[in-house]
Motif scaffolding. Sequence first.
Motif, PDB file in Angstrom:
ATOM      1  N   GLY A 256       0.817  -1.206   0.000  1.00 39.09           N
ATOM      2  CA  GLY A 256       0.000   0.000   0.000  1.00 39.09           C
ATOM      3  C   GLY A 256       0.852   1.257   0.000  1.00 39.09           C
ATOM      4  O   GLY A 256       2.074   1.210   0.134  1.00 39.09           O
TER       5      GLY A 256
ATOM      6  N   ASP B 158      -8.461  -6.910  -0.081  1.00 35.19           N
ATOM      7  CA  ASP B 158      -8.848  -5.623   0.501  1.00 35.19           C
ATOM      8  C   ASP B 158      -8.566  -4.434  -0.416  1.00 35.19           C
ATOM      9  O   ASP B 158      -8.833  -3.294  -0.054  1.00 35.19           O
ATOM     10  CB  ASP B 158      -8.122  -5.406   1.835  1.00 35.19           C
ATOM     11  N   ALA B 159      -7.996  -4.675  -1.598  1.00 33.86           N
ATOM     12  CA  ALA B 159      -7.674  -3.585  -2.516  1.00 33.86           C
ATOM     13  C   ALA B 159      -8.952  -2.916  -3.016  1.00 33.86           C
ATOM     14  O   ALA B 159      -9.944  -3.581  -3.314  1.00 33.86           O
ATOM     15  CB  ALA B 159      -6.874  -4.123  -3.708  1.00 33.86           C
ATOM     16  N   GLU B 160      -8.916  -1.579  -3.084  1.00 35.73           N
ATOM     17  CA  GLU B 160     -10.066  -0.833  -3.578  1.00 35.73           C
ATOM     18  C   GLU B 160      -9.948  -0.664  -5.093  1.00 35.73           C
ATOM     19  O   GLU B 160      -8.900  -0.282  -5.604  1.00 35.73           O
ATOM     20  CB  GLU B 160     -10.129   0.533  -2.905  1.00 35.73           C
ATOM     21  N   LEU B 161     -11.014  -0.938  -5.810  1.00 33.27           N
ATOM     22  CA  LEU B 161     -11.051  -0.818  -7.256  1.00 33.27           C
ATOM     23  C   LEU B 161     -11.143   0.649  -7.654  1.00 33.27           C
ATOM     24  O   LEU B 161     -11.956   1.394  -7.116  1.00 33.27           O
ATOM     25  CB  LEU B 161     -12.249  -1.577  -7.823  1.00 33.27           C
ATOM     26  N   ASP B 162     -10.296   1.070  -8.573  1.00 32.61           N
ATOM     27  CA  ASP B 162     -10.367   2.418  -9.128  1.00 32.61           C
ATOM     28  C   ASP B 162     -10.953   2.288 -10.530  1.00 32.61           C
ATOM     29  O   ASP B 162     -10.262   1.911 -11.471  1.00 32.61           O
ATOM     30  CB  ASP B 162      -8.983   3.057  -9.175  1.00 32.61           C
ATOM     31  N   GLU B 163     -12.232   2.569 -10.664  1.00 29.00           N
ATOM     32  CA  GLU B 163     -12.950   2.400 -11.940  1.00 29.00           C
ATOM     33  C   GLU B 163     -12.311   3.191 -13.079  1.00 29.00           C
ATOM     34  O   GLU B 163     -12.440   2.824 -14.247  1.00 29.00           O
ATOM     35  CB  GLU B 163     -14.407   2.832 -11.774  1.00 29.00           C
TER      36      GLU B 163
END
Length: 74
Positions: free
Chosen positions: A5, A21-26
Amino acid sequence: MGYVGESRSSDSKVAIMLAADAELDEMLVGTQVKVTLDAFQVWEYPGFSPHKVLFGFQGRDQAGEEAQDLSLRA
């Protein structure tokens, strides 16, 4: 499986996060992304003899018309 991170402080240690747990960046979908490993350091590894560190990277190029799998093992 995990990822490194972003560092939110001046501390040089960064935790390895769970990949789930990674957040997707559309905004990145369908675009080209450059992935680099600028430094790799093992801190306080036991023993004095040389050690081998296994590293693996997997990804998929989907920015073009045809998807391509990417893999690096070192």
